[in-house]
Design a protein around this motif. Structure first.
Motif, PDB file in Angstrom:
ATOM      1  N   GLU A 105      27.826  10.149  -2.398  1.00 11.67           N
ATOM      2  CA  GLU A 105      29.140  10.745  -2.592  1.00 11.67           C
ATOM      3  C   GLU A 105      30.115   9.634  -2.959  1.00 11.67           C
ATOM      4  O   GLU A 105      29.808   8.452  -2.789  1.00 11.67           O
ATOM      5  N   TRP A 106      31.277  10.034  -3.433  1.00 12.38           N
ATOM      6  CA  TRP A 106      32.235   9.062  -3.939  1.00 12.38           C
ATOM      7  C   TRP A 106      33.614   9.256  -3.325  1.00 12.38           C
ATOM      8  O   TRP A 106      34.052  10.394  -3.083  1.00 12.38           O
ATOM      9  N   THR A 107      34.306   8.131  -3.092  1.00 16.88           N
ATOM     10  CA  THR A 107      35.729   8.128  -2.825  1.00 16.88           C
ATOM     11  C   THR A 107      36.401   7.381  -3.973  1.00 16.88           C
ATOM     12  O   THR A 107      35.722   6.918  -4.902  1.00 16.88           O
ATOM     13  N   LYS A 108      37.709   7.258  -3.933  1.00 18.64           N
ATOM     14  CA  LYS A 108      38.442   6.514  -4.961  1.00 18.64           C
ATOM     15  C   LYS A 108      39.378   5.504  -4.309  1.00 18.64           C
ATOM     16  O   LYS A 108      39.915   5.757  -3.227  1.00 18.64           O
ATOM     17  N   ASP A 109      39.551   4.375  -4.972  1.00 17.28           N
ATOM     18  CA  ASP A 109      40.470   3.374  -4.449  1.00 17.28           C
ATOM     19  C   ASP A 109      41.870   3.594  -5.026  1.00 17.28           C
ATOM     20  O   ASP A 109      42.118   4.584  -5.729  1.00 17.28           O
ATOM     21  N   ARG A 110      42.784   2.682  -4.749  1.00 15.06           N
ATOM     22  CA  ARG A 110      44.171   2.838  -5.186  1.00 15.06           C
ATOM     23  C   ARG A 110      44.317   2.835  -6.699  1.00 15.06           C
ATOM     24  O   ARG A 110      45.303   3.345  -7.238  1.00 15.06           O
ATOM     25  N   ASP A 111      43.327   2.238  -7.362  1.00  8.40           N
ATOM     26  CA  ASP A 111      43.350   2.188  -8.825  1.00  8.40           C
ATOM     27  C   ASP A 111      42.525   3.307  -9.456  1.00  8.40           C
ATOM     28  O   ASP A 111      42.207   3.260 -10.645  1.00  8.40           O
ATOM     29  N   ASP A 112      42.154   4.300  -8.658  1.00  9.90           N
ATOM     30  CA  ASP A 112      41.424   5.479  -9.113  1.00  9.90           C
ATOM     31  C   ASP A 112      40.002   5.161  -9.551  1.00  9.90           C
ATOM     32  O   ASP A 112      39.398   5.913 -10.316  1.00  9.90           O
ATOM     33  N   ARG A 113      39.480   4.041  -9.062  1.00 17.18           N
ATOM     34  CA  ARG A 113      38.086   3.703  -9.368  1.00 17.18           C
ATOM     35  C   ARG A 113      37.164   4.416  -8.386  1.00 17.18           C
ATOM     36  O   ARG A 113      37.469   4.518  -7.200  1.00 17.18           O
ATOM     37  N   ARG A 114      36.021   4.883  -8.882  1.00 18.48           N
ATOM     38  CA  ARG A 114      35.071   5.626  -8.057  1.00 18.48           C
ATOM     39  C   ARG A 114      34.224   4.665  -7.224  1.00 18.48           C
ATOM     40  O   ARG A 114      33.583   3.769  -7.760  1.00 18.48           O
ATOM     41  N   LEU A 115      34.220   4.883  -5.911  1.00 19.32           N
ATOM     42  CA  LEU A 115      33.495   4.036  -4.977  1.00 19.32           C
ATOM     43  C   LEU A 115      32.352   4.834  -4.368  1.00 19.32           C
ATOM     44  O   LEU A 115      32.585   5.788  -3.610  1.00 19.32           O
ATOM     45  N   PRO A 116      31.108   4.490  -4.676  1.00 17.05           N
ATOM     46  CA  PRO A 116      29.962   5.283  -4.184  1.00 17.05           C
ATOM     47  C   PRO A 116      29.556   4.914  -2.760  1.00 17.05           C
ATOM     48  O   PRO A 116      29.647   3.755  -2.343  1.00 17.05           O
ATOM     49  N   TRP A 117      29.099   5.926  -2.036  1.00 17.15           N
ATOM     50  CA  TRP A 117      28.544   5.785  -0.694  1.00 17.15           C
ATOM     51  C   TRP A 117      27.141   6.389  -0.680  1.00 17.15           C
ATOM     52  O   TRP A 117      26.893   7.402  -1.325  1.00 17.15           O
ATOM     53  N   TYR A 118      26.260   5.759   0.082  1.00 15.89           N
ATOM     54  CA  TYR A 118      24.925   6.310   0.287  1.00 15.89           C
ATOM     55  C   TYR A 118      24.861   6.887   1.693  1.00 15.89           C
ATOM     56  O   TYR A 118      25.177   6.215   2.683  1.00 15.89           O
ATOM     57  N   ILE A 119      24.451   8.152   1.795  1.00 13.89           N
ATOM     58  CA  ILE A 119      24.419   8.884   3.058  1.00 13.89           C
ATOM     59  C   ILE A 119      22.969   9.268   3.346  1.00 13.89           C
ATOM     60  O   ILE A 119      22.287   9.826   2.480  1.00 13.89           O
ATOM     61  N   HIS A 120      22.502   8.970   4.550  1.00 15.17           N
ATOM     62  CA  HIS A 120      21.092   9.179   4.877  1.00 15.17           C
ATOM     63  C   HIS A 120      20.972   9.489   6.356  1.00 15.17           C
ATOM     64  O   HIS A 120      21.907   9.252   7.144  1.00 15.17           O
ATOM     65  N   ARG A 121      19.832  10.043   6.764  1.00 17.14           N
ATOM     66  CA  ARG A 121      19.611  10.299   8.180  1.00 17.14           C
ATOM     67  C   ARG A 121      19.584   8.981   8.958  1.00 17.14           C
ATOM     68  O   ARG A 121      18.981   7.996   8.510  1.00 17.14           O
ATOM     69  N   ALA A 122      20.222   8.974  10.108  1.00 17.68           N
ATOM     70  CA  ALA A 122      20.272   7.764  10.918  1.00 17.68           C
ATOM     71  C   ALA A 122      18.894   7.356  11.414  1.00 17.68           C
ATOM     72  O   ALA A 122      18.642   6.173  11.659  1.00 17.68           O
ATOM     73  N   ASP A 123      17.976   8.330  11.562  1.00 16.69           N
ATOM     74  CA  ASP A 123      16.632   8.010  12.051  1.00 16.69           C
ATOM     75  C   ASP A 123      15.664   7.615  10.942  1.00 16.69           C
ATOM     76  O   ASP A 123      14.491   7.333  11.205  1.00 16.69           O
ATOM     77  N   GLY A 124      16.135   7.606   9.698  1.00 16.04           N
ATOM     78  CA  GLY A 124      15.292   7.188   8.585  1.00 16.04           C
ATOM     79  C   GLY A 124      14.329   8.241   8.074  1.00 16.04           C
ATOM     80  O   GLY A 124      13.594   8.004   7.107  1.00 16.04           O
TER      81      GLY A 124
END
Length: 221
Positions: A105-124
């Motif tokens: 998923e993505w968020t955006k910084d103050r300059d409107d740039r897309r910042l990606p995040w990786y989301i996964h189960r904590a147990d692997g």
């Protein structure tokens, strides 16, 4: 929503985990950047048992004249799943599980740039997305297609995105797949906090052509 995801677990291990007979046309893994319209692993169930097979990620309602006719339906909202003409029959009769190792998923910084995040189960462990599927056929062309059901995000993930894929726990797989009778609607809720972990990853994944394990490696937020 879910627009990209990752699968690193081997097909043989997935077939064993889901107790499903594997098809011989499964897409190659690992894939660190699975994009819409690509072939994905899908678990279905019928009187013959469970099957692990390949489907196009992008649900095609039967009235589409071509695969490009109409919106690309990669997600289906849990709160409207039983009402939307495209999904309501599949919601009752054709639910599936879509294995993943994690998703972006993505968020955006103050300059409107897309910042990606990786989301996964904590147990692997692999994630089992709840999905719906549809066989589409027109003028001799036949495709098996699917969409990922989405819910509100877990509270711990809401700062990244307000939606997330529906995650089905192993004990509930028979109910979602229709093997344990009715009541699948009771499963359509966000995952509890603590099930998923997350970290920032390199913006290289912003390109749908990017590939390789570096895409899920943590970087400083």
């Amino acid at each position: 929503m879910c627009g990209r995801f990752v699968l690193t677990h081997p097909s043989e291990a997935l077939a064993q985990l889901f107790e499903a007979a594997p098809s011989n046309d499964l897409p190659p893994v690992p894939n660190f950047n699975i994009c819409p319209t690509q072939a994905v692993h899908v678990v279905t169930s019928d009187e013959g048992g469970r099957r692990l097979q390949a489907m196009r990620w992008g649900f095609l309602p039967h009235w589409y004249k071509t695969p490009a006719d109409g919106p690309l339906l990669i997600n289906a909202r849990a709160d409207t799943l039983a009402e939307k003409p495209a999904f309501r029959a599949a919601c009752r009769e054709r639910r599936c599980l879509i294995p993943a190792s994690g998703f972006y998923e993505w968020t955006k910084d103050r300059d409107d740039r897309r910042l990606p995040w990786y989301i996964h189960r904590a147990d692997g462990a692999p994630v089992a997305f709840g999905g719906v599927w549809q066989a589409w056929e027109r003028e001799g062309e036949r495709l098996q297609t699917c969409a990922i059901v989405t819910t509100d995000a877990a509270p711990s993930l809401a700062h990244i995105h307000h939606r997330m894929p529906l995650s089905i726990e192993a004990a509930d797989w028979p109910l979602w797949l229709g093997e344990a009778g009715k009541g699948a609607a009771t499963l359509m809720h966000p995952a509890p906090d603590g099930v998923f972990d997350f970290h920032r990853v390199d913006p290289a994944v912003n390109s749908n052509r990017a590939s390789g394990p570096r895409l899920i490696e943590p970087i400083a937020a």
